[in-house]
Design an enzyme around this catalytic site. Structure first.
Site, PDB file in Angstrom:
ATOM      1  N   TYR A 194      40.869  43.655 -75.180  1.00 41.98           N
ATOM      2  CA  TYR A 194      40.142  42.377 -75.136  1.00 41.98           C
ATOM      3  C   TYR A 194      41.092  41.199 -75.373  1.00 41.98           C
ATOM      4  O   TYR A 194      41.061  40.195 -74.647  1.00 41.98           O
ATOM      5  CB  TYR A 194      39.052  42.423 -76.209  1.00 41.98           C
ATOM      6  CG  TYR A 194      38.152  41.210 -76.283  1.00 41.98           C
ATOM      7  CD1 TYR A 194      37.124  41.021 -75.362  1.00 41.98           C
ATOM      8  CD2 TYR A 194      38.304  40.275 -77.305  1.00 41.98           C
ATOM      9  CE1 TYR A 194      36.277  39.920 -75.455  1.00 41.98           C
ATOM     10  CE2 TYR A 194      37.463  39.181 -77.406  1.00 41.98           C
ATOM     11  CZ  TYR A 194      36.441  39.005 -76.482  1.00 41.98           C
ATOM     12  OH  TYR A 194      35.616  37.911 -76.578  1.00 41.98           O
TER      13      TYR A 194
ATOM     14  N   THR B 147      25.801  35.568 -82.282  1.00 44.90           N
ATOM     15  CA  THR B 147      25.154  36.139 -81.090  1.00 44.90           C
ATOM     16  C   THR B 147      24.685  37.548 -81.434  1.00 44.90           C
ATOM     17  O   THR B 147      24.940  38.045 -82.539  1.00 44.90           O
ATOM     18  CB  THR B 147      26.143  36.255 -79.906  1.00 44.90           C
ATOM     19  OG1 THR B 147      27.199  37.131 -80.305  1.00 44.90           O
ATOM     20  CG2 THR B 147      26.703  34.911 -79.492  1.00 44.90           C
TER      21      THR B 147
HETATM   22  N1  NAD Z   1      30.073  36.122 -79.310  1.00 48.32           N
HETATM   23  C1  NAD Z   1      31.244  35.721 -79.800  1.00 48.32           C
HETATM   24  O1  NAD Z   1      31.408  35.571 -81.024  1.00 48.32           O
HETATM   25  C2  NAD Z   1      32.405  35.425 -78.856  1.00 48.32           C
HETATM   26  C3  NAD Z   1      33.625  35.032 -79.426  1.00 48.32           C
HETATM   27  C4  NAD Z   1      34.690  34.754 -78.579  1.00 48.32           C
HETATM   28  C5  NAD Z   1      34.539  34.831 -77.206  1.00 48.32           C
HETATM   29  N2  NAD Z   1      33.359  35.220 -76.676  1.00 48.32           N
HETATM   30  C6  NAD Z   1      33.277  35.290 -75.212  1.00 48.32           C
HETATM   31  O2  NAD Z   1      32.167  34.517 -74.771  1.00 48.32           O
HETATM   32  C7  NAD Z   1      31.632  35.072 -73.570  1.00 48.32           C
HETATM   33  C8  NAD Z   1      30.137  35.339 -73.754  1.00 48.32           C
HETATM   34  O3  NAD Z   1      29.977  36.176 -74.889  1.00 48.32           O
HETATM   35  P1  NAD Z   1      28.546  36.625 -75.415  1.00 48.32           P
HETATM   36  O4  NAD Z   1      28.688  36.937 -76.856  1.00 48.32           O
HETATM   37  O5  NAD Z   1      27.497  35.671 -74.987  1.00 48.32           O
HETATM   38  O6  NAD Z   1      28.389  38.032 -74.628  1.00 48.32           O
HETATM   39  P2  NAD Z   1      27.103  38.812 -74.091  1.00 48.32           P
HETATM   40  O7  NAD Z   1      27.480  40.235 -74.011  1.00 48.32           O
HETATM   41  O8  NAD Z   1      25.885  38.448 -74.899  1.00 48.32           O
HETATM   42  O9  NAD Z   1      26.898  38.198 -72.619  1.00 48.32           O
HETATM   43  C9  NAD Z   1      27.821  38.449 -71.592  1.00 48.32           C
HETATM   44  C10 NAD Z   1      27.088  38.374 -70.254  1.00 48.32           C
HETATM   45  O10 NAD Z   1      28.057  38.657 -69.240  1.00 48.32           O
HETATM   46  C11 NAD Z   1      27.432  39.513 -68.294  1.00 48.32           C
HETATM   47  N3  NAD Z   1      28.425  40.331 -67.585  1.00 48.32           N
HETATM   48  C12 NAD Z   1      29.168  41.339 -68.103  1.00 48.32           C
HETATM   49  N4  NAD Z   1      29.881  41.921 -67.134  1.00 48.32           N
HETATM   50  C13 NAD Z   1      29.595  41.271 -65.971  1.00 48.32           C
HETATM   51  C14 NAD Z   1      30.000  41.437 -64.637  1.00 48.32           C
HETATM   52  N5  NAD Z   1      30.862  42.419 -64.287  1.00 48.32           N
HETATM   53  N6  NAD Z   1      29.495  40.619 -63.696  1.00 48.32           N
HETATM   54  C15 NAD Z   1      28.621  39.633 -64.036  1.00 48.32           C
HETATM   55  N7  NAD Z   1      28.183  39.442 -65.299  1.00 48.32           N
HETATM   56  C16 NAD Z   1      28.662  40.261 -66.265  1.00 48.32           C
HETATM   57  C17 NAD Z   1      26.508  40.377 -69.140  1.00 48.32           C
HETATM   58  O11 NAD Z   1      25.509  41.024 -68.341  1.00 48.32           O
HETATM   59  C18 NAD Z   1      25.963  39.387 -70.140  1.00 48.32           C
HETATM   60  O12 NAD Z   1      24.789  38.756 -69.665  1.00 48.32           O
HETATM   61  C19 NAD Z   1      32.451  36.334 -73.291  1.00 48.32           C
HETATM   62  O13 NAD Z   1      33.495  36.039 -72.381  1.00 48.32           O
HETATM   63  C20 NAD Z   1      33.019  36.667 -74.651  1.00 48.32           C
HETATM   64  O14 NAD Z   1      34.202  37.418 -74.537  1.00 48.32           O
HETATM   65  C21 NAD Z   1      32.286  35.527 -77.464  1.00 48.32           C
END
Ligand code: NAD
Length: 432
Positions: free
Chosen positions: A338, A373
């Protein structure tokens, strides 16, 4: 209401943005060192004070201030830095809860004189430390404004003054000269813009879609077919459209490009938010764990960008925003795959910045820290509480905090911010 966990200090509820709020509701103290370049007179409720060194300082009894803004762009040596200290130190304790300290500087790399470069770089250490000392939900941030970029500063200053930047602290942003179209309505800065958000069915992506729509954009929500009903719900709620595609599919970039051309005549804002985790220690990480994360989080972004640019799907003044992570900056145990993918995003953004600028477009990365989240709610209690607390604001951020930062970078007025990484992490102690 304070958020309380037995045995731990309470976190201050942060002031978050809503379009009906004034930009500031209490006086803003503004000051400058000699040679300052920025006009701050347009700021509502501005109380401009001369430098306290001149004997007319704000004093400890003044305030409370919504914000303290100090224009340090003219400081060219170590002696000049005393102005910064003398102006801010007495006023800092009178910053209101959820107040803002904003320092404006000249990019050190633009200074040919070593003393000037040193003095300007000193602002960086100053602001990062002030951010750690700020109390009650207040933040401190530094904006380096290059010569010639003064008139392109407003969207960035508005972002940092407002509740949009609630969870952004200790950050250093550069604004460079760029063709900056005017903004007619600051409450709907994305009016008439077509925005695309991948991974929009839930979590941070859903919040980004909602926030861009609130700011006036027509939003295309993208997610995998398996998330189709949640995706449709998000799209319907905001009057947007839904497009189902697995972004890693070989034909995904072309299918997306064709959809955007046919339905919207192209796109103005593209947000690469979809991402996955497959956390394992390195010794237990399978080839599938590795390749699936790199494919979704990094390779799909590269391939989509390449196609959108090759097919001229992005309109002039387009904004591309890529969601990275503080894991990609600091590294994280169990996340070699990641963190590699999220660091790769930063490499891509930095490499593409100059070419995007030549097309009057920008590309930037947003690196969230601990965001509340479903993913973080599922963590064990102790890990979750540590994740929440190890930052200057003593709490986790909300999806909307990431969304507001994306929306600011998506504005026409943010043309001068390009090829950069903005952390939305409450100034987490993890990472630079
Ligand atoms: N939640 C956190 O604390 C956090 C921290 C740092 C970065 N992020 C980043 O923020 C972004 C969103 O995170 P989140 O917590 O909302 O995640 P989440 O898992 O709740 O949502 C991710 C979404 O991406 C979609 N997705 C996954 N693979 C896919 C694909 N191949 N094609 C199309 N859609 C796809 C999923 O279906 C889902 O709806 C991500 O890039 C994550 O790495 C999150």
């Amino acid at each position: 209401m304070k958020v309380r966990v037995p045995g731990l200090p309470a976190a201050t509820p942060l002031r978050r943005y809503s379009p009906d709020q004034p930009l500031v509701d209490r006086p803003v103290l503004t000051g400058s060192a000699p040679g300052a370049r920025i006009d701050l007179r347009w700021i509502p409720l501005a109380v401009t004070s001369h430098s306290p060194l001149a004997g007319e300082g704000p004093g400890e009894g003044s305030g409370p201030w919504s914000a303290i803004i100090f224009d340090a762009t003219g400081i060219t040596d170590v002696a000049g830095l005393s102005e910064l200290h003398a102006f801010i130190a007495p006023a800092f304790r009178n910053l209101r809860p959820c107040g803002r300290l904003i320092v404006l500087g000249t990019p050190p790399e633009d200074c040919t004189d070593p003393a000037a470069a040193a003095a300007q770089r000193a602002l960086d250490g100053f602001i990062r430390s002030a951010g750690k000392e700020a109390r009650s939900g207040s933040t401190a941030n530094l904006i380096y404004v290059a010569a010639g970029a003064e008139s392109g500063l407003e969207s960035t200053l508005r972002f940092f003054l407002s509740g949009r930047s609630a969870y952004v602290c200790g950050q250093v942003v550069r604004v460079r000269p760029a063709k900056t179209p005017p903004t007619a309505d600051w409450t709907r800065p994305l009016k008439d813009r077509v925005a695309v958000v991948t991974g929009a069915a839930r979590g941070i992506g859903a919040a980004i879609a909602q926030t861009l729509a609130r700011d006036g954009a027509q939003v295309v929500c993208v997610d995998v077919p398996a998330a189709g009903s949640a995706l449709a719900e998000v799209a319907n709620t905001i009057g947007g459209t839904a497009f189902q595609v697995d972004i890693t599919a070989a034909d995904a970039p072309d299918r997306l490009a064709s959809y955007l051309e046919q339905r919207h005549g192209g796109a103005d804002v593209f947000v690469h938010n979809a991402g996955i985790t497959r956390d394992r220690s390195l010794v237990n990480l399978t080839a599938e764990n590795w390749s699936s994360v790199l494919a979704v989080n990094l390779d799909a972004q590269l391939r989509i960008n390449e196609t959108l640019l090759a097919r001229n799907v992005l309109h002039p003044n387009a904004r591309v925003i890529c969601i990275s992570s503080t894991s990609g900056i600091a590294g994280n145990r169990g996340q070699t795959n990641y963190a590699a993918s999220k660091a790769g995003i930063i490499g891509m953004v930095q490499a593409m910045g100059p070419a995007m600028a030549r097309k009057d477009m920008t590309i930037n990365a947003v690196a969230p820290g601990f965001i509340e989240t479903a993913m973080t709610r599922a963590m064990p209690f102790a890990t979750r509480e540590i994740g929440r607390r190890i930052n200057s604001l003593n709490q986790g951020g909300l999806p909307v905090d990431v969304a507001e930062t994306v929306a600011w970078l998506g504005q026409l007025g943010t043309a001068g911010v390009n090829g950069q990484v903005i952390r939305v992490c409450g100034q987490s102690i993890l990472g630079a």
